[in-house]
Every structure is written in structure tokens, then in C-alpha cells.
Design a protein around this motif. Sequence first.
Motif, PDB file in Angstrom:
ATOM      1  N   LEU A  10       0.863  -1.180   0.000  1.00  0.00           N
ATOM      2  CA  LEU A  10       0.000   0.000   0.000  1.00  0.00           C
ATOM      3  C   LEU A  10       0.898   1.229   0.000  1.00  0.00           C
ATOM      4  O   LEU A  10       1.782   1.345   0.855  1.00  0.00           O
ATOM      5  CB  LEU A  10      -0.919   0.011   1.219  1.00  0.00           C
ATOM      6  N   SER A  12       1.263   5.583  -0.586  1.00  0.00           N
ATOM      7  CA  SER A  12       0.650   6.903  -0.696  1.00  0.00           C
ATOM      8  C   SER A  12       1.540   7.913   0.021  1.00  0.00           C
ATOM      9  O   SER A  12       2.355   7.553   0.884  1.00  0.00           O
ATOM     10  CB  SER A  12      -0.760   6.918  -0.078  1.00  0.00           C
ATOM     11  N   VAL A  22      -7.866   9.257   4.442  1.00  0.00           N
ATOM     12  CA  VAL A  22      -7.025   8.362   3.640  1.00  0.00           C
ATOM     13  C   VAL A  22      -6.072   7.584   4.528  1.00  0.00           C
ATOM     14  O   VAL A  22      -5.873   6.366   4.354  1.00  0.00           O
ATOM     15  CB  VAL A  22      -6.246   9.171   2.581  1.00  0.00           C
ATOM     16  N   HIS A  25      -7.907   4.896   6.399  1.00  0.00           N
ATOM     17  CA  HIS A  25      -8.325   3.852   5.462  1.00  0.00           C
ATOM     18  C   HIS A  25      -7.167   2.899   5.190  1.00  0.00           C
ATOM     19  O   HIS A  25      -7.339   1.675   5.239  1.00  0.00           O
ATOM     20  CB  HIS A  25      -8.804   4.499   4.158  1.00  0.00           C
ATOM     21  N   ILE A  26      -5.989   3.445   4.914  1.00  0.00           N
ATOM     22  CA  ILE A  26      -4.831   2.596   4.601  1.00  0.00           C
ATOM     23  C   ILE A  26      -4.466   1.725   5.799  1.00  0.00           C
ATOM     24  O   ILE A  26      -4.230   0.509   5.660  1.00  0.00           O
ATOM     25  CB  ILE A  26      -3.636   3.467   4.176  1.00  0.00           C
ATOM     26  N   HIS A 126      -0.754  -1.263  -4.516  1.00  0.00           N
ATOM     27  CA  HIS A 126      -2.059  -0.629  -4.326  1.00  0.00           C
ATOM     28  C   HIS A 126      -1.831   0.819  -3.898  1.00  0.00           C
ATOM     29  O   HIS A 126      -1.409   1.087  -2.774  1.00  0.00           O
ATOM     30  CB  HIS A 126      -2.861  -1.390  -3.262  1.00  0.00           C
ATOM     31  N   HIS A 128      -3.001   4.934  -3.361  1.00  0.00           N
ATOM     32  CA  HIS A 128      -4.165   5.634  -2.801  1.00  0.00           C
ATOM     33  C   HIS A 128      -4.047   7.134  -3.019  1.00  0.00           C
ATOM     34  O   HIS A 128      -2.983   7.715  -2.823  1.00  0.00           O
ATOM     35  CB  HIS A 128      -4.280   5.356  -1.290  1.00  0.00           C
ATOM     36  N   GLN A 129      -5.169   7.740  -3.421  1.00  0.00           N
ATOM     37  CA  GLN A 129      -5.408   9.180  -3.514  1.00  0.00           C
ATOM     38  C   GLN A 129      -4.807   9.800  -4.778  1.00  0.00           C
ATOM     39  O   GLN A 129      -3.631   9.617  -5.098  1.00  0.00           O
ATOM     40  CB  GLN A 129      -4.895   9.906  -2.275  1.00  0.00           C
ATOM     41  N   TYR A 151      -5.577   0.940  -7.849  1.00  0.00           N
ATOM     42  CA  TYR A 151      -5.630   2.322  -7.385  1.00  0.00           C
ATOM     43  C   TYR A 151      -6.971   2.568  -6.711  1.00  0.00           C
ATOM     44  O   TYR A 151      -8.013   2.120  -7.205  1.00  0.00           O
ATOM     45  CB  TYR A 151      -5.454   3.292  -8.558  1.00  0.00           C
ATOM     46  N   THR A 152      -6.949   3.273  -5.572  1.00  0.00           N
ATOM     47  CA  THR A 152      -8.171   3.641  -4.862  1.00  0.00           C
ATOM     48  C   THR A 152      -8.337   5.158  -4.882  1.00  0.00           C
ATOM     49  O   THR A 152      -7.421   5.894  -4.482  1.00  0.00           O
ATOM     50  CB  THR A 152      -8.143   3.148  -3.405  1.00  0.00           C
ATOM     51  N   HIS A 154     -10.303   8.432  -3.474  1.00  0.00           N
ATOM     52  CA  HIS A 154     -10.984   8.796  -2.239  1.00  0.00           C
ATOM     53  C   HIS A 154     -11.762  10.101  -2.326  1.00  0.00           C
ATOM     54  O   HIS A 154     -12.468  10.440  -1.369  1.00  0.00           O
ATOM     55  CB  HIS A 154      -9.958   8.921  -1.094  1.00  0.00           C
TER      56      HIS A 154
END
Length: 598
Positions: A10, A12, A22, A25-26, A126, A128-129, A151-152, A154
Amino acid sequence: MMTEKMNICLISDFFYPKLGGVEMHIYSLASCLIQQGHKVIVITHSYECDSNKNNNRHGKDNEHGKDNGKGDGNGKRTGVRYLPGPLKVYYCPFLPMVDQDCLPTFSTTFPLLRHIWIREQIQIVHAHQATSTLANESMVYASEMGLASVYTDHSLFGINDDLASVILNKVLMATLCNAHAIICVSHTCRENFIMRTRTDPSIVHAIPNAIDADKFTPINTGISNTISDSHNDRDMESHNDTSCSDNSTGVTGSSNVKDRIKIVVISRLVYRKGVDLLVGIIPAICHMHPHVDFIIGGDGPKKLILDQMVERERLQDRVEFLGSVPHVKVRDILTRGHFFLNCSLTESFCIAILEAASCGLFVVSTRVGGVPEVLPSDMIRMGEANVEDMTRVLKEAIEEKIVIEVKKVKRKRKEVVVGLQSGPESEYISESKQEIVVISSTFDPVKAHERIRGMYSWHNVATKTVDVYRHILEKNKKGKESWSVSSSTLFSSSSASPSCGLLQRLARYKSVGPLAGYIVCMIAISLHLFVKCIDWWQPRELIDVVPDLKPDPFVRERDTETHAMPCHAMREKGFFFKKTACTAPTAARKRADDDGKK
């Protein structure tokens, strides 16, 4: 159905010690993935920290468990740290630019990320943001190395509202055109993402956020919600210093006895969170309802206009400012209120609403973004993002959920009258009538908490995310089996995915736009040559594979405080290194093994 363990990274720019949606969440997703038996690491950039705080709580530790008991000399959080789980976090020495975002280079961060991914045997990257530079770069690096990429998203962004939105959307189109799967935190966020990036809808999934309901519980579930004004302490001024134990939940919080109607606001005090709406809503509600007070937690550049409003309207005794609230204390603040007010102008998925509802508060919010998807209609009231409509909705919610009764009670008091000089003393009982305001709520906080517990959990989020991981790994496996090496031997990289060589990636990059597409292709070609140089300079065979960390199955209690844990503390908690042989030993180790055999 696949059941083997997966190695997941993960990544970010946003992670602890910074706290937000965020970041939580991670951390929550990583913790649940570890509980399901997968290997998870987190990569972020180094953070500036309070050196005194680090000296007292976070020693500078390394991967081998050494701890010198001191913080970093420059007050930075850099290197390998461990969070409860155990979750390994790489704080890489990358240069933060603005708002904790790394300086975009699309080259200089690659050697270290490649080394970590090979060292940890990562299968899935993975990110994020959308505004995270590190996340965008890692998606491009993963496609070059042939790793599965997810990719997530948010947040909600405009399609072509301003120059910033246009640039951000073009960057996402370029960095995510080779992504294997996209996850959005709400259906509204999914539709917004597809429209502004023109992504194939078949790879875009909607997986809502969640909360840990055990950390957000209503207080003293056996105590009635009836509140008496005879114990008026003006918004419990001593709440921040004293708290009572809640044996039913195992956490501490304020007493369930409240003397007035409390409306809680917890958010960053910025324009996007609708602080300008609060400036108009608070005076109107205070004038309509004399028994209503506001509790505002959070800090930001818009706090000044709230201070000016309080001074202008003379509401100092009815509006309490708490400043920045640590996440571990959010539950204590929420349990002081009856209502939670959210005035955001844009939200993809508001976790704060879930936290408030789980604590038993009735929610009043603006009808924006993915907010209508979060709660059932009987747990929330929504209005348009303007002062008039939000004031009306909040007023109706107070009148519907709160019952105010004025009762007259007789109070008896024993008084002693002392005679003049040395005269005899006399006692008598005086009676007086007193009006007491009794406030009762028709909203059951316990039922609300149980409903939230049943609807949202990080375990379900992790399970759905694992399903996405498995799908793309199976798809890549089938692509490898049907791959013809002779079709693109010249252009395919040794580390690139067999199902997506350089020519195919360039074709996707070109689809970004007439001019932007060619610019992205030039960057991709230069990055491809750079990757070849790094592969030659640092061969995979010379990179050690680290052993995995495994929690002790006999130790059930875990420290849930989100701060880095030194390695010696991990051993005390019951963590130990899994004893597995390295699958890619160095040349020196090979020679040592051969000498040992001789």
C-alpha cells in the motif's frame, strides 16, 4: 477459489503521523489484510516530527530490531518502522513539496521502490489518492516491472471546472491507463472517476469505506437519555480534564448526563468543509432554540471567521472550540452531543458521518457527493448546500428528535438559624418551587450503533478488496499462459508484464490526448531505458529477500494505539520473525554455503 497468501504494498504520500480519512483507510485496510493472512507493507515519504515526542515514545529502530532510544537527529520519521499488526512501514527519504506531496520526478524514486518491492517479493501495488505524487508514480513503475497494480480514489474532483482539475485528470489518465483495477469509495465517486478519466467501467469497482464500530460506541447504554437542567455546568467545561469509565464498552468517555442540546461539528475548518455555511447556521439556530449549544472540533484557516461570528453574535457561552482533536479522542467528543452537523460542499464518502452515527448521534448533512449512500433515511436528514435550507433541516431535526418539558418541582432545604449573641439555635425546613427543563431524545443511540456495526466493517472491505486482487492475478496468469514471446521480443521488457509490453503501453499512453499523449510516450520511453539501466546496475539476484513477520498466535491482545512500535516492544507484544530461508541469496551467501558444504 484461491486461498494462497498475497504480498501487497500500500503506497501513498498520506500516512501516519498525519491523520485523516485516507490515512485511517490505509491503516485499517492493512490491519485486516494482515489478519486474513496476507503480507502487507506500507510505503510513504519521511515526515517531520516533534523530536521531543519521538525521543519519549518512538525510538529510531531498524529492521534488525536495534533501538538506540533516541529520535532522529533532525526530528524526522525516516526508515523502517512497525505498527501493531505487525505492519511494516517504509518512510522513504523523499522530498515533500506542498501539502505533504513528494516532488514529482518519475525517475528518482524508482530505484528505492524497485529495491523494496523485490526485497519484499511484492505481487500487488495498491496506490491511494489522486493528489499523491508517490501513488501516481508507483502505478507507472508497477506496469514497468510487471506487477499487478490497483488504485483507490478517495475524493471527488471537477471534470473541467478549472485548470487544476484539467491537469489532475490528465495526470490520472496517463498514470492509470495501465492499471489493472480501480476502486472507488462510493458509487458517486465511481461515476465521477469514469467521467473525468474516461476509464473502462469494467475495471472500476465501488467498495465503501468502513469504521471500527468497537471504537465508536455510545456511552453507558443502560442510562436514560433524559437530561435535567438542574445540573447545569454550561457545556461540561471540565470534560476535557475528567472522564468516567464505561465498563460496558471498555473505553472512557463523558457521563451520559447532559444538560443541554449539543450539536457537534468535527472537521477541518477549510472552505471545502462548508465553514462559511456554519457562520450563518449557528446564529440562526441559537436564536431559535435557547437550549442548543455547539461543539466545534478541528482547526484550519477558516477558524478566524468563526471566531468573528461568535464575537459579533455574542455566543461565547454557547459555542465551544476544541481545536485540533486527535483521532483517539473523537469518540469522547461525539458522545457529548445529540446531533452531528456536516456542512461539506463535496464528499465522496464521509467517514465522520459513520463515526457519529455509531456513537448514537443523529446526523444532519448537506446532500452532496456520496453522502446519500452512507446512512439510511431514518438516521440522517439532508439539505441543500446553503444556509437557509441547512438551517431549516437542522431546526426540523431538533423539533422531531428532541422533546423539551418544563416541570415544577418542590425542593426542601434544612436551615439553621443562630440566635443573637448566645441565644439558642433553631432549625426549620423551607420549601421552594423550581422549574426544571427536562430534555429527552427519541433517537435510540444503542440501536443506531448496532445498525452501523451490521452495515459497515473493515473485514468486509478487506474481503472485497482481496477479491479484486485475486481477479487481476488470475487474469494476469491467464495472460502469461497465452503470451507469445516472439510477438514483441524487441520491445518487451524483461521485468514488464508479459500481457502488456512496451508497444502496448505506448498505445495506451498515446490515448491520453493529441499533444499530451506524445509527451507521455516520450516520458515512458525514457523511463523504460532508465529501468533497463537500473536492472543492469542492480540485478535482482543481488537483492536479499527479507523474512516475513508473523504474529504470535498465542498473543491475542494488541496495542491499538497508532504509533510506531520499536522492535524490542514488538518482541514484548509477542511478535517474532518467521524463520524462512531467503529464496534469492546474494553471491556472497552462495559462496559461504558452498564453503560450508565442503
